[in-house]
Enzyme design. Structure first.
Site, PDB file in Angstrom:
ATOM      1  N   TYR A  47       0.815  -1.211   0.000  1.00  0.00           N
ATOM      2  CA  TYR A  47       0.000   0.000   0.000  1.00  0.00           C
ATOM      3  C   TYR A  47       0.854   1.269   0.000  1.00  0.00           C
ATOM      4  CZ  TYR A  47      -3.609  -3.327   1.555  1.00  0.00           C
ATOM      5  OH  TYR A  47      -4.464  -4.386   1.675  1.00  0.00           O
ATOM      6  N   SER A 192     -13.138  -5.361   1.877  1.00  0.00           N
ATOM      7  CA  SER A 192     -14.162  -4.756   1.016  1.00  0.00           C
ATOM      8  C   SER A 192     -15.566  -5.246   1.376  1.00  0.00           C
ATOM      9  CB  SER A 192     -13.868  -5.049  -0.465  1.00  0.00           C
ATOM     10  OG  SER A 192     -12.668  -4.437  -0.865  1.00  0.00           O
ATOM     11  N   ARG A 196     -16.611  -2.274  -2.221  1.00  0.00           N
ATOM     12  CA  ARG A 196     -15.869  -1.183  -2.868  1.00  0.00           C
ATOM     13  C   ARG A 196     -16.661   0.120  -2.889  1.00  0.00           C
ATOM     14  NH1 ARG A 196     -10.695  -3.577  -3.875  1.00  0.00           N
ATOM     15  NH2 ARG A 196     -11.052  -5.752  -4.372  1.00  0.00           N
ATOM     16  N   GLY A 197     -17.516   0.306  -1.870  1.00  0.00           N
ATOM     17  CA  GLY A 197     -18.318   1.511  -1.776  1.00  0.00           C
ATOM     18  C   GLY A 197     -19.679   1.405  -2.434  1.00  0.00           C
TER      19      GLY A 197
END
Length: 324
Positions: A47, A192, A196-197
């Site tokens: 990341y 997730s 993913r929203g």
């Protein structure tokens, strides 16, 4: 190793979702999560090319003992290219680098981020087992693996957690991993969990996503699939309203209802969304509503695979197309 039921996935603060927040904003969000009761932080070598571990390390100064600290190795940015490398020597070097970036002497849970298909998983896990003996890591995890790979790894060393994508719209763990981890006393860490929203109803138009947002490459956000998926959202919003919670909270409550061994690690860059997520832990939603959620958003109703062919080739999880 018993994990908290809820943690913070820190990837969004440095990686994959377009322009990340400033370092000070990221620090403030992690500290707000700690203040709000989050007791597990999840980061990785990959990341931000290590910047995320540095950020988490800064946020934890003076508070290290408050959390289960998890990181991952075996996948990193090498000369600007995402590279999967599970060789023992690579993992040893990456753990040492993670410890330095985090500013700690011990990482509680360390995952093999992806199985390197050119290296027997026993070799990678064996190297991590040596690092447990050295006191550098506390327990071993695997990410995006199949039941077969988990069983193979367990022949070499105990596995404390499997971190696979799991949400209403990504049900791959239900092809065996959900039950396998439950029976073996292994935590199933769902990354997730809010799709993913998508299930937080925060994506109105994928074309408006930032240029480097990873979702731009994901089939379910592409025009050929998005119209069908967006068509599920009005009923999803209505169901959340019926449950007297937000769409994101309903999604998280569903994931947490899948078993006492299931851990949710949503990620966010938004303090308001963080507060919303934290409140999901204590929600009491009727089983009938959760069942309806599972019928409304499912493999049968969602359009498109979760990954494009390239990223899909990097994972080892069970797949619905193969199971058909």
């Amino acid at each position: 190793m018993r994990l908290p039921r809820f943690g913070l996935g820190c990837m969004n603060l440095s990686h994959a979702y377009g322009i990340p927040p400033s370092e000070e904003e990221g620090l403030a969000l992690v500290r707000a999560a700690l203040d709000g009761g989050v007791r597990m932080l999840d980061t990785a070598t990959l990341y931000g090319g290590g910047r995320n571990e540095e950020l988490v390390g800064r946020a934890l100064r003076g508070r290290r003992d408050e959390v289960v600290l998890a990181s991952k190795g075996g996948m990193a940015m090498v000369d600007g290219v995402r590279t999967i490398d599970g060789r023992p020597e690579t993992l040893r070097a990456q753990v040492d680098a993670s410890l330095a970036r985090l500013g700690v002497e011990h990482i509680d849970l360390y995952y093999l981020h992806r199985w390197d298909k050119t290296v027997p998983i026993g070799d990678s896990v064996g190297a991590l087992a040596e690092l447990v003996e050295d006191g550098k890591i506390g327990a071993i995890g695997l990410s995006e693996v199949s039941v077969a790979r988990l069983r193979e790894a367990q022949q070499v060393a105990p596995i404390a957690a499997v971190q696979n994508e799991y949400s209403l719209w990504s049900r791959n763990p239900e092809l065996g991993m959900l039950e396998e981890t439950r029976a073996a006393g292994i935590a199933l860490v769902a990354f997730s969990p809010v799709a993913r929203g998508f299930l937080s109803d925060s994506v109105s138009d994928p074309a408006a996503l930032a240029p480097r947002d990873i979702r731009r490459t994901m089939p379910r956000f592409q025009p050929e699939h998005w119209a069908a998926n967006a068509g599920l959202l009005p009923a999803w919003r209505a169901l959340a309203a019926e449950a007297d919670c937000t769409p994101a909270q309903l999604a998280l409550a569903w994931v947490l209802s899948r078993g006492e061994h299931v851990v949710a690690i949503p990620g966010t860059t938004n303090p308001a969304h963080l507060k919303d997520d934290l409140a999901a832990v204590d929600l009491m939603i009727a089983p009938a509503v959760l069942a309806r959620a599972g019928e409304l958003i499912s493999t049968a109703t969602v359009s498109g695979p979760r990954y494009a062919p390239g990223p899909a080739a990097d994972v080892d999880t069970e797949d619905f197309e193969d199971a058909a």
